[in-house]
Design a protein around this motif. Structure first.
Motif, PDB file in Angstrom:
ATOM      1  N   UNK A 121       0.777  -1.281  -0.029  1.00 27.16           N
ATOM      2  CA  UNK A 121       0.023   0.012   0.046  1.00 27.16           C
ATOM      3  C   UNK A 121       0.994   1.202   0.180  1.00 27.16           C
ATOM      4  N   UNK A 122       2.139   0.987   0.182  1.00 26.27           N
ATOM      5  CA  UNK A 122       2.967   2.435   0.363  1.00 26.27           C
ATOM      6  C   UNK A 122       3.270   2.735   1.674  1.00 26.27           C
ATOM      7  N   UNK A 123       3.098   1.793   2.725  1.00 29.18           N
ATOM      8  CA  UNK A 123       3.367   2.274   3.880  1.00 29.18           C
ATOM      9  C   UNK A 123       1.921   2.054   4.735  1.00 29.18           C
ATOM     10  N   UNK A 124       2.610   2.149   6.369  1.00 28.98           N
ATOM     11  CA  UNK A 124       1.173   1.848   7.257  1.00 28.98           C
ATOM     12  C   UNK A 124       0.162   3.360   7.160  1.00 28.98           C
ATOM     13  N   UNK A 125       1.000   4.203   7.064  1.00 27.81           N
ATOM     14  CA  UNK A 125       0.155   5.545   7.035  1.00 27.81           C
ATOM     15  C   UNK A 125      -0.869   5.481   5.793  1.00 27.81           C
ATOM     16  N   UNK A 126      -0.490   4.841   4.627  1.00 30.67           N
ATOM     17  CA  UNK A 126      -1.440   4.744   3.463  1.00 30.67           C
ATOM     18  C   UNK A 126      -2.649   3.765   3.770  1.00 30.67           C
ATOM     19  N   UNK A 127      -1.959   2.718   4.329  1.00 33.54           N
ATOM     20  CA  UNK A 127      -2.917   1.662   4.772  1.00 33.54           C
ATOM     21  C   UNK A 127      -4.215   2.262   5.724  1.00 33.54           C
ATOM     22  N   UNK A 128      -3.783   2.874   6.735  1.00 33.29           N
ATOM     23  CA  UNK A 128      -4.786   3.500   7.533  1.00 33.29           C
ATOM     24  C   UNK A 128      -5.484   4.542   6.982  1.00 33.29           C
ATOM     25  N   UNK A 129      -4.932   5.449   6.050  1.00 28.76           N
ATOM     26  CA  UNK A 129      -5.745   6.368   5.359  1.00 28.76           C
ATOM     27  C   UNK A 129      -6.796   5.675   4.529  1.00 28.76           C
ATOM     28  N   UNK A 130      -6.584   4.704   3.870  1.00 28.88           N
ATOM     29  CA  UNK A 130      -7.433   3.805   2.874  1.00 28.88           C
ATOM     30  C   UNK A 130      -8.550   3.242   3.740  1.00 28.88           C
TER      31      UNK A 130
ATOM     32  N   UNK B 211     -12.923  -1.928   5.736  1.00 26.41           N
ATOM     33  CA  UNK B 211     -12.012  -0.811   6.587  1.00 26.41           C
ATOM     34  C   UNK B 211     -11.554  -1.746   7.777  1.00 26.41           C
ATOM     35  N   UNK B 212     -12.247  -2.521   8.270  1.00 24.29           N
ATOM     36  CA  UNK B 212     -11.828  -3.296   9.478  1.00 24.29           C
ATOM     37  C   UNK B 212     -10.573  -4.357   9.020  1.00 24.29           C
ATOM     38  N   UNK B 213     -10.633  -4.965   7.940  1.00 28.37           N
ATOM     39  CA  UNK B 213      -9.551  -5.659   7.754  1.00 28.37           C
ATOM     40  C   UNK B 213      -8.155  -4.879   7.091  1.00 28.37           C
ATOM     41  N   UNK B 214      -8.391  -3.673   6.735  1.00 33.39           N
ATOM     42  CA  UNK B 214      -7.121  -3.037   6.409  1.00 33.39           C
ATOM     43  C   UNK B 214      -6.675  -2.283   7.720  1.00 33.39           C
ATOM     44  N   UNK B 215      -7.430  -1.956   8.743  1.00 34.80           N
ATOM     45  CA  UNK B 215      -6.978  -1.226  10.151  1.00 34.80           C
ATOM     46  C   UNK B 215      -6.369  -2.313  11.009  1.00 34.80           C
ATOM     47  N   UNK B 216      -7.055  -3.636  10.783  1.00 38.10           N
ATOM     48  CA  UNK B 216      -6.174  -4.533  11.488  1.00 38.10           C
ATOM     49  C   UNK B 216      -4.836  -5.065  11.048  1.00 38.10           C
ATOM     50  N   UNK B 217      -4.712  -4.935   9.688  1.00 39.21           N
ATOM     51  CA  UNK B 217      -3.471  -5.238   9.275  1.00 39.21           C
ATOM     52  C   UNK B 217      -2.441  -4.055   9.492  1.00 39.21           C
TER      53      UNK B 217
ATOM     54  N   UNK C  65       1.912   1.996  17.384  1.00 41.33           N
ATOM     55  CA  UNK C  65       1.537   3.245  16.846  1.00 41.33           C
ATOM     56  C   UNK C  65       0.311   3.935  17.482  1.00 41.33           C
ATOM     57  N   UNK C  66       0.368   5.147  17.961  1.00 38.42           N
ATOM     58  CA  UNK C  66      -0.882   5.499  18.767  1.00 38.42           C
ATOM     59  C   UNK C  66      -1.902   5.962  17.363  1.00 38.42           C
ATOM     60  N   UNK C  67      -1.500   6.492  16.524  1.00 35.75           N
ATOM     61  CA  UNK C  67      -2.347   6.986  15.331  1.00 35.75           C
ATOM     62  C   UNK C  67      -3.099   5.771  14.784  1.00 35.75           C
ATOM     63  N   UNK C  68      -2.534   4.726  14.784  1.00 33.30           N
ATOM     64  CA  UNK C  68      -3.183   3.531  13.966  1.00 33.30           C
ATOM     65  C   UNK C  68      -4.249   3.096  15.003  1.00 33.30           C
ATOM     66  N   UNK C  69      -3.970   3.226  16.157  1.00 35.24           N
ATOM     67  CA  UNK C  69      -5.017   2.780  17.185  1.00 35.24           C
ATOM     68  C   UNK C  69      -6.106   3.692  17.359  1.00 35.24           C
ATOM     69  N   UNK C  70      -5.774   4.899  16.919  1.00 36.41           N
ATOM     70  CA  UNK C  70      -6.919   5.963  17.128  1.00 36.41           C
ATOM     71  C   UNK C  70      -7.934   5.879  16.128  1.00 36.41           C
ATOM     72  N   UNK C  71      -7.454   5.562  14.733  1.00 37.98           N
ATOM     73  CA  UNK C  71      -8.318   5.053  13.697  1.00 37.98           C
ATOM     74  C   UNK C  71      -8.979   3.793  13.843  1.00 37.98           C
ATOM     75  N   UNK C  72      -8.278   2.970  14.443  1.00 38.19           N
ATOM     76  CA  UNK C  72      -8.966   1.656  14.709  1.00 38.19           C
ATOM     77  C   UNK C  72     -10.217   1.621  15.567  1.00 38.19           C
ATOM     78  N   UNK C  73      -9.811   2.611  16.622  1.00 36.98           N
ATOM     79  CA  UNK C  73     -10.929   2.671  17.617  1.00 36.98           C
ATOM     80  C   UNK C  73     -11.942   3.430  17.030  1.00 36.98           C
ATOM     81  N   UNK C  74     -11.977   4.331  16.036  1.00 35.06           N
ATOM     82  CA  UNK C  74     -12.971   4.972  15.415  1.00 35.06           C
ATOM     83  C   UNK C  74     -13.648   4.062  14.740  1.00 35.06           C
ATOM     84  N   UNK C  75     -13.054   3.259  14.007  1.00 35.51           N
ATOM     85  CA  UNK C  75     -13.807   2.256  12.872  1.00 35.51           C
ATOM     86  C   UNK C  75     -14.569   1.196  13.710  1.00 35.51           C
ATOM     87  N   UNK C  76     -14.146   0.621  14.877  1.00 44.24           N
ATOM     88  CA  UNK C  76     -14.524  -0.513  15.645  1.00 44.24           C
ATOM     89  C   UNK C  76     -15.876   0.286  16.482  1.00 44.24           C
ATOM     90  N   UNK C  77     -15.695   1.322  16.916  1.00 41.92           N
ATOM     91  CA  UNK C  77     -16.800   2.057  17.539  1.00 41.92           C
ATOM     92  C   UNK C  77     -17.856   2.312  16.645  1.00 41.92           C
TER      93      UNK C  77
END
Length: 420
Positions: free
Chosen positions: A340-349, A362-368, A376-388
């Motif tokens: 994907x071009x890095x973790x940040x790109x995966x999170x953004x997608x 989105x859940x698959x991508x954020x879990x990867x 990485x706190x930013x990854x978990x912030x995005x993951x928390x929002x998606x699962x909520x």
């Protein structure tokens, strides 16, 4: 009618939303002479007999003192017999105050009746106590808790048991369904049926993703057997009673049909060689039952039931070769992130997909992303929002509980320092 039977009318008519069906009122009501119903999270029935009280179920370990007080407000007579409809913690762990009372007053110890498999369940609960505490926390969004004291049945049976206490004779029958130790009770002289959790006013809990095997086909058969008794009063494990032959026949028959349909459609596709993904995509409950108030996916979900049917008849492998011996999630996440071009790109997608309402993908991508960069706190912030968001959109308690737990975990990781 009393308040609880009035509430039952609201359940049946649709005036009460299905999401409220399991909200206990704590009320008691005499449904018939000598038959007093306690509307708890898991119901208790008190039967008055000349030999003492009979309890059908005993409620849960957390509320046992409250249950004891409620029963004693109904009748101070000694408890002669308690019957477990099954060994789940919300039905079979309320006896300690009654046993202590019997010892203190010099009364005979109450007899405890249940299917022979209840003992094996209690043994398993002891073995997996910490695991069950975590499951309980995740399922109900509460702090981890699980009991370590169990009162085993002293009277057990295999298939059927004729139980007489004083002038009351009850017929007990074993049925696998939600559990392998289920008992349903029939009182022929009064035409009263106790279903245990084989009927609970919501779609059958036949697919719980965090629990042991359930038995949908045998569950349906037990409902047909209950209907053949032609009851006039049905007392369920959860929810409120149903009064009247016609309504009871409809509720039992249609719940059986719901289960039978999922079994038949799933097995047909298994026999045709379809993988689990195809079965899950194609199998749905009968469309004609979609609006029935007692068949809504409030607790369990139909696709979870399909998974459980698949597991019963076909094992745990889903038919996808890579899933048989998969790569570690962290390695898979790192490879996907690199593509994907890095973790940040995966999170953004993942965020983009979530914003478009495609939360499953989105859940698959954020879990990867979280597997590749677990600190990485930013990854978990995005993951928390998606699962909520997934939790907020879930109607079924089990689904909502798991997604909520994941959201809480990632929200904590987003603000707390993560280990290197």
């Amino acid at each position: 009618m009393g308040a609880l039977l009035d509430l039952a009318e609201g359940f049946w008519s649709g005036a009460v939303p299905p999401a409220q069906f399991w909200a206990p009122t704590g009320r008691t009501e005499e449904l018939a002479p000598g038959v007093v119903f306690l509307h708890a999270f898991a119901n208790v029935t008190v039967l008055r007999t000349g030999a003492g009280l009979v309890l059908v179920d005993t409620s849960n370990y957390v509320a046992r003192e409250k249950t004891f007080a409620a029963v004693r407000a109904i009748d101070p007579a000694p408890v002669h017999t308690a019957v477990y409809t099954h060994g789940h913690a919300d039905h079979a762990l309320g006896l300690p105050p009654f046993l202590a009372e019997a010892r203190e007053r010099g009364w005979p110890r109450p007899r405890i009746v249940g299917h022979r498999n209840v003992a094996a369940r209690f043994d398993r609960y002891r073995l997996t106590r910490q695991h069950n505490a975590l499951i309980n926390a995740r399922q109900f969004s509460i702090p981890p808790s699980w009991p370590d004291d169990y009162d085993y049945p002293d009277t057990v049976y295999e298939d059927t048991l004729r139980l007489t206490v004083g002038e009351v004779t009850l017929e007990l029958s074993h049925a696998r369904g939600e559990t392998d130790d289920h008992t349903w009770l029939w009182w022929p002289a009064r035409r009263i049926l106790w279903t245990g959790d084989q009927f609970i006013w919501v779609a059958p809990n036949a697919g719980n993703p965090q629990k042991v095997q359930r038995y949908a086909a045998e569950w349906a058969a037990s409902l047909r057997a209950m209907a053949a008794c032609d009851p006039e009063l049905l007392i369920p494990g959860h929810g409120v009673p149903i009064v009247g032959r016609a309504r009871i026949q409809q509720a039992l028959g249609e719940t059986a049909e719901w289960l039978e349909h999922l079994v038949a459609e799933t097995v047909a596709r298994m026999n045709a060689g379809a993988p689990l993904e195809t079965v899950l995509r194609e199998v749905r409950p009968p469309a004609r039952l979609a609006t029935r108030p007692y068949l809504q996916a409030v607790y369990d979900e139909p696709d979870f039931v399909v998974r459980n049917i698949w597991r019963l008849y076909g094992g745990w492998w889903d038919g996808v070769a890579a899933h048989l011996k998969p790569a570690p999630e962290a390695e898979l996440g790192a490879e996907v992130a690199a593509l994907a071009g890095g973790v940040d790109a995966l999170v953004e997608r993942a965020r983009t997909l979530a914003a478009a309402g495609r939360l499953e993908l989105a859940s698959h991508l954020i879990d990867w992303a979280a597997a590749a960069a677990p600190a990485t706190a930013a990854v978990h912030a995005a993951r928390a929002a998606i699962y909520q968001a997934r939790a907020d959109g879930a109607a079924a308690l089990m689904t909502r509980g798991i997604f909520s737990a994941e959201a809480r975990d990632s929200a904590r990781r987003a603000v707390e320092p993560c280990p290197p």
